[in-house]
Design a protein around this motif. Structure first.
Motif, PDB file in Angstrom:
ATOM      1  N   GLY A  71     -57.351  25.611  32.213  1.00 25.16           N
ATOM      2  CA  GLY A  71     -56.569  24.469  32.177  1.00 25.16           C
ATOM      3  C   GLY A  71     -55.533  24.202  31.479  1.00 25.16           C
ATOM      4  N   VAL A  72     -56.000  24.047  30.100  1.00 22.92           N
ATOM      5  CA  VAL A  72     -55.265  23.297  28.756  1.00 22.92           C
ATOM      6  C   VAL A  72     -54.426  25.444  29.008  1.00 22.92           C
ATOM      7  CG1 VAL A  72     -57.004  22.823  27.444  1.00 22.92           C
ATOM      8  CG2 VAL A  72     -57.144  25.335  27.584  1.00 22.92           C
ATOM      9  N   ILE A  73     -54.426  26.861  29.233  1.00 23.80           N
ATOM     10  CA  ILE A  73     -53.559  28.164  28.816  1.00 23.80           C
ATOM     11  C   ILE A  73     -52.790  26.792  30.578  1.00 23.80           C
ATOM     12  CG2 ILE A  73     -53.508  30.304  29.633  1.00 23.80           C
ATOM     13  CD1 ILE A  73     -55.989  30.348  28.335  1.00 23.80           C
ATOM     14  N   LEU A  74     -52.934  27.439  31.294  1.00 18.95           N
ATOM     15  CA  LEU A  74     -51.922  26.617  32.535  1.00 18.95           C
ATOM     16  C   LEU A  74     -50.875  25.666  32.193  1.00 18.95           C
ATOM     17  CD1 LEU A  74     -54.630  26.820  35.710  1.00 18.95           C
ATOM     18  CD2 LEU A  74     -52.967  28.615  34.506  1.00 18.95           C
ATOM     19  N   SER A  75     -51.637  24.764  31.161  1.00 20.01           N
ATOM     20  CA  SER A  75     -50.753  23.555  30.870  1.00 20.01           C
ATOM     21  C   SER A  75     -50.083  23.846  30.235  1.00 20.01           C
ATOM     22  CB  SER A  75     -51.894  22.437  30.165  1.00 20.01           C
ATOM     23  OG  SER A  75     -50.733  20.943  29.740  1.00 20.01           O
ATOM     24  N   ALA A  76     -50.383  25.030  28.709  1.00 13.67           N
ATOM     25  CA  ALA A  76     -49.410  25.349  27.926  1.00 13.67           C
ATOM     26  C   ALA A  76     -48.297  26.100  28.630  1.00 13.67           C
ATOM     27  CB  ALA A  76     -50.258  26.219  26.635  1.00 13.67           C
ATOM     28  N   LEU A  77     -48.466  27.276  29.242  1.00 10.93           N
ATOM     29  CA  LEU A  77     -47.308  28.213  29.649  1.00 10.93           C
ATOM     30  C   LEU A  77     -46.648  26.625  31.255  1.00 10.93           C
ATOM     31  CD1 LEU A  77     -50.002  30.899  31.518  1.00 10.93           C
ATOM     32  CD2 LEU A  77     -47.767  31.095  29.588  1.00 10.93           C
ATOM     33  N   ALA A  78     -47.002  26.234  31.619  1.00 15.09           N
ATOM     34  CA  ALA A  78     -46.314  24.700  32.018  1.00 15.09           C
ATOM     35  C   ALA A  78     -45.284  24.188  31.540  1.00 15.09           C
ATOM     36  CB  ALA A  78     -46.923  23.505  32.352  1.00 15.09           C
ATOM     37  N   GLU A  79     -45.853  23.724  30.022  1.00 15.67           N
ATOM     38  CA  GLU A  79     -45.222  23.099  29.142  1.00 15.67           C
ATOM     39  C   GLU A  79     -43.836  24.492  28.673  1.00 15.67           C
ATOM     40  OE1 GLU A  79     -45.107  20.557  24.721  1.00 15.67           O
ATOM     41  OE2 GLU A  79     -47.146  21.460  26.469  1.00 15.67           O
ATOM     42  N   ARG A  80     -43.965  25.390  27.913  1.00 15.27           N
ATOM     43  CA  ARG A  80     -42.933  26.402  28.058  1.00 15.27           C
ATOM     44  C   ARG A  80     -42.044  26.839  28.831  1.00 15.27           C
ATOM     45  NH1 ARG A  80     -45.389  30.954  23.872  1.00 15.27           N
ATOM     46  NH2 ARG A  80     -45.168  29.267  22.364  1.00 15.27           N
ATOM     47  N   LEU A  81     -42.540  26.596  29.785  1.00 14.93           N
ATOM     48  CA  LEU A  81     -41.608  27.414  31.049  1.00 14.93           C
ATOM     49  C   LEU A  81     -41.064  25.826  31.636  1.00 14.93           C
ATOM     50  CD1 LEU A  81     -44.285  29.178  34.033  1.00 14.93           C
ATOM     51  CD2 LEU A  81     -41.566  30.081  32.673  1.00 14.93           C
ATOM     52  N   GLU A  82     -41.345  24.594  30.994  1.00 16.66           N
ATOM     53  CA  GLU A  82     -40.102  23.622  31.636  1.00 16.66           C
ATOM     54  C   GLU A  82     -38.851  23.949  30.364  1.00 16.66           C
ATOM     55  OE1 GLU A  82     -43.868  20.919  33.484  1.00 16.66           O
ATOM     56  OE2 GLU A  82     -43.222  20.503  31.023  1.00 16.66           O
ATOM     57  N   GLU A  83     -39.475  24.103  28.745  1.00 18.90           N
ATOM     58  CA  GLU A  83     -38.403  24.100  27.589  1.00 18.90           C
ATOM     59  C   GLU A  83     -37.458  25.467  28.613  1.00 18.90           C
ATOM     60  OE1 GLU A  83     -41.278  25.463  24.827  1.00 18.90           O
ATOM     61  OE2 GLU A  83     -42.039  23.871  24.065  1.00 18.90           O
ATOM     62  N   LYS A  84     -38.795  26.221  29.326  1.00 19.09           N
ATOM     63  CA  LYS A  84     -36.703  27.492  29.396  1.00 19.09           C
ATOM     64  C   LYS A  84     -35.949  26.804  30.892  1.00 19.09           C
ATOM     65  CE  LYS A  84     -39.769  31.253  27.458  1.00 19.09           C
ATOM     66  NZ  LYS A  84     -38.638  32.004  27.175  1.00 19.09           N
ATOM     67  N   ALA A  85     -36.481  25.674  31.356  1.00 22.03           N
ATOM     68  CA  ALA A  85     -35.717  25.494  32.462  1.00 22.03           C
ATOM     69  C   ALA A  85     -35.675  25.804  33.875  1.00 22.03           C
ATOM     70  CB  ALA A  85     -34.529  24.985  31.815  1.00 22.03           C
ATOM     71  N   THR A  86     -36.755  26.592  33.742  1.00 18.44           N
ATOM     72  CA  THR A  86     -36.423  27.740  34.600  1.00 18.44           C
ATOM     73  C   THR A  86     -37.635  27.090  36.807  1.00 18.44           C
ATOM     74  OG1 THR A  86     -38.026  29.995  35.932  1.00 18.44           O
ATOM     75  CG2 THR A  86     -39.543  28.582  33.606  1.00 18.44           C
ATOM     76  N   PRO A  87     -36.824  28.032  37.731  1.00 17.43           N
ATOM     77  CA  PRO A  87     -37.818  26.616  38.077  1.00 17.43           C
ATOM     78  C   PRO A  87     -39.347  27.663  38.449  1.00 17.43           C
ATOM     79  CG  PRO A  87     -36.283  28.619  38.791  1.00 17.43           C
ATOM     80  CD  PRO A  87     -36.185  28.008  37.958  1.00 17.43           C
ATOM     81  N   TYR A  88     -39.722  28.536  38.191  1.00 21.04           N
ATOM     82  CA  TYR A  88     -41.388  28.666  37.952  1.00 21.04           C
ATOM     83  C   TYR A  88     -42.154  27.822  36.872  1.00 21.04           C
ATOM     84  CZ  TYR A  88     -40.276  33.627  39.552  1.00 21.04           C
ATOM     85  OH  TYR A  88     -40.144  34.156  40.712  1.00 21.04           O
TER      86      TYR A  88
END
Length: 231
Positions: free
Chosen positions: A138-155
């Motif tokens: 879960g902590v990895i998924l959360s960190a990945l979500a945050e970085r993808l949000e920074e990239k403003a990608t629909p992924y």
């Protein structure tokens, strides 16, 4: 939960004609499964619309540029814990064994820690066990979500949903540093340096994070539950 995990797996994998053709129907499948809220399903709509309408080669190029050029948002979970160390290689062998214990075989040329494959595996487990095993990274998924949000990608939307389903809120984990997508020479050098090596150092931050120190061990220590799926 099974259907939702399979839809999220499809959305996060390398886009192909099958995913593109299915995209218009996936929102209805998620609604029928009933696991996600209206807001969560709405957050996925830009990605669904983009996959359905984009030129397939363009969609594939964007996916590779986002996930495969460097490690910043790698979808290989153990890479964020072990880097290219020998421990990662053994962890992947053990995870593959767990897939096979459920009657599943990896048909694609992918590593077992590839997140869409892991989600496919979770989808054949009883819901309680699937939820428990999803919580482990879960902590990895959360960190990945945050970085993808920074990239403003629909992924970012499917990754944030996975982090929420995993119950990962407010826990910090240092994944691989952000890459400069324009510095292709540096990225190529990094991949060449680490390619097919399993004796390198542990990924930065992994040893310092108590939640992650035993995460892979917990993922692999669970007693497998056999299903009726045979490949």
């Amino acid at each position: 939960m099974r259907l939702t995990l399979r839809v999220l797996s499809a959305l996060l994998r390398y886009p192909d004609a099958t995913v593109q053709d299915m995209a218009p129907e996936l929102a209805g499948l998620l609604a029928a499964d009933g696991l996600l809220s209206t807001e969560q399903r709405a957050a996925l709509q830009p990605l669904l619309d983009g996959l359905a309408s984009a030129d397939l080669l363009d969609a594939q190029e964007r996916y590779v540029a986002l996930f495969d050029r460097g490690r910043a948002v790698s979808l290989h979970l153990f890479e964020h814990v072990h880097g290219e160390s020998r421990d990662r290689g053994q962890a992947m062998v053990d995870l593959r064994d767990r897939y096979e214990a459920q009657g599943l075989e990896i048909a694609a040329k992918e590593l077992p820690d590839y997140l869409p494959l892991f989600l496919e595996y979770l989808s054949v487990l009883p819901p309680a066990q699937a939820a428990e095993e999803l919580a482990q990274p879960g902590v990895i998924l959360s960190a990945l979500a945050e970085r993808l949000e920074e990239k403003a990608t629909p992924y970012a939307a499917p990754m944030r949903i996975l982090a929420d389903l995993a119950g990962a809120g407010g826990e910090a984990f240092e994944i691989a540093p952000a890459d400069d997508p324009d510095d292709l020479a540096a990225l190529d050098a990094a991949w060449e340096e680490e390619q097919v090596r399993f004796d390198g150092p542990v990924a930065p931050g992994a040893a310092d994070c108590p939640q992650v120190a035993g995460m892979v061990e917990r993922m692999l220590a669970q007693e497998p539950v056999r299903s009726q799926i045979h490949g």
